[in-house]
Design a protein around this motif. Sequence first.
Motif, PDB file in Angstrom:
ATOM      1  N   MET A 333       0.819  -1.209   0.000  1.00  0.00           N
ATOM      2  CA  MET A 333       0.000   0.000   0.000  1.00  0.00           C
ATOM      3  C   MET A 333       0.852   1.258   0.000  1.00  0.00           C
ATOM      4  O   MET A 333       1.904   1.316   0.638  1.00  0.00           O
ATOM      5  CB  MET A 333      -0.860   0.041   1.277  1.00  0.00           C
ATOM      6  N   ALA A 334       0.369   2.281  -0.694  1.00  0.00           N
ATOM      7  CA  ALA A 334       0.876   3.638  -0.519  1.00  0.00           C
ATOM      8  C   ALA A 334      -0.128   4.367   0.365  1.00  0.00           C
ATOM      9  O   ALA A 334      -1.337   4.329   0.103  1.00  0.00           O
ATOM     10  CB  ALA A 334       1.013   4.343  -1.860  1.00  0.00           C
ATOM     11  N   VAL A 335       0.365   4.988   1.444  1.00  0.00           N
ATOM     12  CA  VAL A 335      -0.517   5.673   2.389  1.00  0.00           C
ATOM     13  C   VAL A 335      -0.096   7.135   2.470  1.00  0.00           C
ATOM     14  O   VAL A 335       1.097   7.445   2.591  1.00  0.00           O
ATOM     15  CB  VAL A 335      -0.467   5.014   3.783  1.00  0.00           C
ATOM     16  N   GLU A 336      -1.070   8.005   2.417  1.00  0.00           N
ATOM     17  CA  GLU A 336      -0.811   9.443   2.453  1.00  0.00           C
ATOM     18  C   GLU A 336      -0.028   9.807   3.711  1.00  0.00           C
ATOM     19  O   GLU A 336      -0.393   9.450   4.823  1.00  0.00           O
ATOM     20  CB  GLU A 336      -2.144  10.190   2.426  1.00  0.00           C
ATOM     21  N   GLY A 337       1.110  10.501   3.522  1.00  0.00           N
ATOM     22  CA  GLY A 337       1.917  10.956   4.635  1.00  0.00           C
ATOM     23  C   GLY A 337       3.033  10.019   5.030  1.00  0.00           C
ATOM     24  O   GLY A 337       3.828  10.338   5.920  1.00  0.00           O
ATOM     25  N   ILE A 338       3.120   8.855   4.396  1.00  0.00           N
ATOM     26  CA  ILE A 338       4.162   7.871   4.740  1.00  0.00           C
ATOM     27  C   ILE A 338       5.092   7.695   3.552  1.00  0.00           C
ATOM     28  O   ILE A 338       4.639   7.403   2.428  1.00  0.00           O
ATOM     29  CB  ILE A 338       3.545   6.516   5.135  1.00  0.00           C
ATOM     30  N   ASP A 339       6.382   7.876   3.787  1.00  0.00           N
ATOM     31  CA  ASP A 339       7.372   7.639   2.737  1.00  0.00           C
ATOM     32  C   ASP A 339       7.564   6.124   2.579  1.00  0.00           C
ATOM     33  O   ASP A 339       7.864   5.425   3.540  1.00  0.00           O
ATOM     34  CB  ASP A 339       8.713   8.279   3.113  1.00  0.00           C
ATOM     35  N   GLY A 340       7.423   5.645   1.376  1.00  0.00           N
ATOM     36  CA  GLY A 340       7.592   4.217   1.118  1.00  0.00           C
ATOM     37  C   GLY A 340       6.318   3.448   1.398  1.00  0.00           C
ATOM     38  O   GLY A 340       5.420   3.917   2.110  1.00  0.00           O
ATOM     39  N   PRO A 341       6.213   2.240   0.842  1.00  0.00           N
ATOM     40  CA  PRO A 341       4.997   1.442   0.985  1.00  0.00           C
ATOM     41  C   PRO A 341       4.895   0.788   2.360  1.00  0.00           C
ATOM     42  O   PRO A 341       5.891   0.630   3.061  1.00  0.00           O
ATOM     43  CB  PRO A 341       5.142   0.381  -0.106  1.00  0.00           C
ATOM     44  N   ILE A 342       3.673   0.434   2.748  1.00  0.00           N
ATOM     45  CA  ILE A 342       3.460  -0.429   3.902  1.00  0.00           C
ATOM     46  C   ILE A 342       2.866  -1.745   3.400  1.00  0.00           C
ATOM     47  O   ILE A 342       2.302  -1.812   2.300  1.00  0.00           O
ATOM     48  CB  ILE A 342       2.528   0.224   4.951  1.00  0.00           C
ATOM     49  N   LEU A 343       3.032  -2.791   4.204  1.00  0.00           N
ATOM     50  CA  LEU A 343       2.543  -4.118   3.830  1.00  0.00           C
ATOM     51  C   LEU A 343       1.428  -4.531   4.785  1.00  0.00           C
ATOM     52  O   LEU A 343       1.511  -4.330   5.993  1.00  0.00           O
ATOM     53  CB  LEU A 343       3.675  -5.144   3.879  1.00  0.00           C
ATOM     54  N   VAL A 344       0.380  -5.127   4.205  1.00  0.00           N
ATOM     55  CA  VAL A 344      -0.806  -5.525   4.959  1.00  0.00           C
ATOM     56  C   VAL A 344      -1.124  -6.976   4.630  1.00  0.00           C
ATOM     57  O   VAL A 344      -1.170  -7.355   3.452  1.00  0.00           O
ATOM     58  CB  VAL A 344      -2.018  -4.630   4.594  1.00  0.00           C
ATOM     59  N   ARG A 345      -1.348  -7.777   5.664  1.00  0.00           N
ATOM     60  CA  ARG A 345      -1.797  -9.165   5.461  1.00  0.00           C
ATOM     61  C   ARG A 345      -3.305  -9.226   5.630  1.00  0.00           C
ATOM     62  O   ARG A 345      -3.849  -8.763   6.641  1.00  0.00           O
ATOM     63  CB  ARG A 345      -1.117 -10.118   6.450  1.00  0.00           C
ATOM     64  N   VAL A 346      -3.971  -9.819   4.631  1.00  0.00           N
ATOM     65  CA  VAL A 346      -5.430  -9.947   4.665  1.00  0.00           C
ATOM     66  C   VAL A 346      -5.815 -11.379   4.317  1.00  0.00           C
ATOM     67  O   VAL A 346      -4.989 -12.158   3.805  1.00  0.00           O
ATOM     68  CB  VAL A 346      -6.095  -8.975   3.655  1.00  0.00           C
ATOM     69  N   ARG A 347      -7.072 -11.728   4.586  1.00  0.00           N
ATOM     70  CA  ARG A 347      -7.580 -13.019   4.133  1.00  0.00           C
ATOM     71  C   ARG A 347      -7.623 -13.027   2.613  1.00  0.00           C
ATOM     72  O   ARG A 347      -7.885 -12.006   1.986  1.00  0.00           O
ATOM     73  CB  ARG A 347      -8.968 -13.290   4.691  1.00  0.00           C
ATOM     74  N   GLU A 348      -7.394 -14.191   2.037  1.00  0.00           N
ATOM     75  CA  GLU A 348      -7.353 -14.280   0.575  1.00  0.00           C
ATOM     76  C   GLU A 348      -8.614 -13.735  -0.094  1.00  0.00           C
ATOM     77  O   GLU A 348      -8.525 -12.991  -1.080  1.00  0.00           O
ATOM     78  CB  GLU A 348      -7.090 -15.738   0.174  1.00  0.00           C
ATOM     79  N   PRO A 349      -9.828 -14.008   0.438  1.00  0.00           N
ATOM     80  CA  PRO A 349     -11.023 -13.446  -0.226  1.00  0.00           C
ATOM     81  C   PRO A 349     -11.112 -11.938  -0.133  1.00  0.00           C
ATOM     82  O   PRO A 349     -11.873 -11.315  -0.888  1.00  0.00           O
ATOM     83  CB  PRO A 349     -12.184 -14.104   0.548  1.00  0.00           C
ATOM     84  N   ASP A 350     -10.361 -11.330   0.803  1.00  0.00           N
ATOM     85  CA  ASP A 350     -10.456  -9.880   1.005  1.00  0.00           C
ATOM     86  C   ASP A 350      -9.394  -9.091   0.251  1.00  0.00           C
ATOM     87  O   ASP A 350      -9.276  -7.877   0.440  1.00  0.00           O
ATOM     88  CB  ASP A 350     -10.335  -9.560   2.502  1.00  0.00           C
ATOM     89  N   MET A 351      -8.624  -9.752  -0.618  1.00  0.00           N
ATOM     90  CA  MET A 351      -7.573  -9.040  -1.346  1.00  0.00           C
ATOM     91  C   MET A 351      -8.189  -8.023  -2.318  1.00  0.00           C
ATOM     92  O   MET A 351      -9.014  -8.381  -3.159  1.00  0.00           O
ATOM     93  CB  MET A 351      -6.702 -10.033  -2.126  1.00  0.00           C
ATOM     94  N   PRO A 352      -7.802  -6.736  -2.201  1.00  0.00           N
ATOM     95  CA  PRO A 352      -8.350  -5.723  -3.109  1.00  0.00           C
ATOM     96  C   PRO A 352      -7.632  -5.755  -4.459  1.00  0.00           C
ATOM     97  O   PRO A 352      -6.552  -6.336  -4.594  1.00  0.00           O
ATOM     98  CB  PRO A 352      -8.068  -4.418  -2.369  1.00  0.00           C
ATOM     99  N   LEU A 353      -8.227  -5.120  -5.436  1.00  0.00           N
ATOM    100  CA  LEU A 353      -7.611  -5.029  -6.752  1.00  0.00           C
ATOM    101  C   LEU A 353      -6.526  -3.960  -6.758  1.00  0.00           C
ATOM    102  O   LEU A 353      -6.600  -2.963  -6.031  1.00  0.00           O
ATOM    103  CB  LEU A 353      -8.671  -4.690  -7.805  1.00  0.00           C
ATOM    104  N   ARG A 354      -5.514  -4.178  -7.585  1.00  0.00           N
ATOM    105  CA  ARG A 354      -4.449  -3.203  -7.731  1.00  0.00           C
ATOM    106  C   ARG A 354      -5.036  -1.870  -8.206  1.00  0.00           C
ATOM    107  O   ARG A 354      -5.889  -1.821  -9.088  1.00  0.00           O
ATOM    108  CB  ARG A 354      -3.432  -3.723  -8.743  1.00  0.00           C
ATOM    109  N   GLY A 355      -4.578  -0.771  -7.581  1.00  0.00           N
ATOM    110  CA  GLY A 355      -5.063   0.544  -7.937  1.00  0.00           C
ATOM    111  C   GLY A 355      -6.256   1.015  -7.128  1.00  0.00           C
ATOM    112  O   GLY A 355      -6.644   2.180  -7.218  1.00  0.00           O
ATOM    113  N   THR A 356      -6.842   0.123  -6.315  1.00  0.00           N
ATOM    114  CA  THR A 356      -8.007   0.493  -5.517  1.00  0.00           C
ATOM    115  C   THR A 356      -7.627   1.487  -4.415  1.00  0.00           C
ATOM    116  O   THR A 356      -6.583   1.351  -3.781  1.00  0.00           O
ATOM    117  CB  THR A 356      -8.619  -0.765  -4.856  1.00  0.00           C
ATOM    118  N   GLU A 357      -8.482   2.488  -4.184  1.00  0.00           N
ATOM    119  CA  GLU A 357      -8.299   3.386  -3.054  1.00  0.00           C
ATOM    120  C   GLU A 357      -9.120   2.867  -1.883  1.00  0.00           C
ATOM    121  O   GLU A 357     -10.292   2.497  -2.038  1.00  0.00           O
ATOM    122  CB  GLU A 357      -8.718   4.812  -3.413  1.00  0.00           C
ATOM    123  N   VAL A 358      -8.496   2.844  -0.702  1.00  0.00           N
ATOM    124  CA  VAL A 358      -9.149   2.291   0.490  1.00  0.00           C
ATOM    125  C   VAL A 358      -8.822   3.155   1.696  1.00  0.00           C
ATOM    126  O   VAL A 358      -7.887   3.955   1.684  1.00  0.00           O
ATOM    127  CB  VAL A 358      -8.678   0.839   0.767  1.00  0.00           C
TER     128      VAL A 358
END
Length: 381
Positions: A333-358
């Motif tokens: 993820m890219a998060v507003e205000g944070i330099d560099g990406p963060i990583l998030v572990r989710v359940r497989e059915p909950d994986m969002p599509l690339r480019g989605t804003e959340v």
Amino acid sequence: MLGLLKARPGSASTHRARAGRGKAAVTFAARLRVDHVSRRYGESFALNDVSLDVEPSKVLCLLGPSGCGKTTLLRIIAGVERPTGGSILIDGAEVAGAHRFVPPEKRGVGLMFQDFALFPHLTILGNVAFGLRSLTKQQAQAEAQAALERVGLGYYAHEYPHILSGGQQQRVALARAIAPRPGVVLMDEPFSGLDSQLRESMREETLAIIRESRATCIVVTHDAEEAMRMGDAVALMRNGRVVQTGTPLELYRAPKDIFAARTFSDLNELPARVQGGRAETPLGTFPAPDFAGGSDVIVCVRQGGIRLKAPGEGALGRVLDTRFLGDAGLVEMAVEGIDGPILVRVREPDMPLRGTEVGVSVDECAVLVFAAQDAQETPSS
């Protein structure tokens, strides 16, 4: 490996080879105490003032990176090496110290090597019986056969190690370690040579046999998940010292420092400053009661503690990439205000599509806060 024996489906030999293991014989578990043990090679310390107290019938995992002293400590407990200082006591009796050294064969300790160390010229029964020299040949073979039955390999007694798979050889090594009914069993990275699926099943089977035998057990590992799954207690080692001991849950929830935290969790590390007892980050503010106002800290957020929500709930984030891991997914993820990406572990059915804003929020129970300068220091004890 049943095909090597050319057993027919449904034949008596096939039935015997597939038979389950027997129950492990109960031993008299010993209390193990490591009292201020050091081991020096020239000017360097492989172990430096290590103390441990392992209760009877408990499993202690020695966890740490390569070169931290885990195997050296195991060898000193076994009697393969002598300590430079301190002492080893089994049931209160000193077996290694300044004025006493009991040889390995008289310590009541079973040792299981990383590479199994089976003798290729001996039968499987002969390998297991090898350490039973105080018994007559007939008694030794009977005890060895019983140990093989306990690990489900009694049918292979008169075969040779080369016909066995890696998992079967590991069980033979375990049978050899428990055959003398030792009060203490020592295991040096026993599952490192197995593939991941076999490693998991062998861990559970080995642990079940150790529990049945009630032997006190020390397992050396560099795998934090393995230590947490197997150990009643974990001793985290670094640079020849034990830096933290406790139950797996205690070490996971309250690691002593950021290096311990990294051992037990995959973290996102965010620089922050403390104001009013809370650390301020773009993902929210979190309790930091142990730090004075104005202190620079590192806020560590476990990957599984981040929640993805509808846009407008929490910080604004955008999905850069996703990686399928089986039952779970890893989201970059890219998060507003944070330099560099963060990583998030989710359940497989909950994986969002690339480019989605959340929206991105954090469970406070998944947050640890450490002094910023501690994160920059070389890991040491």
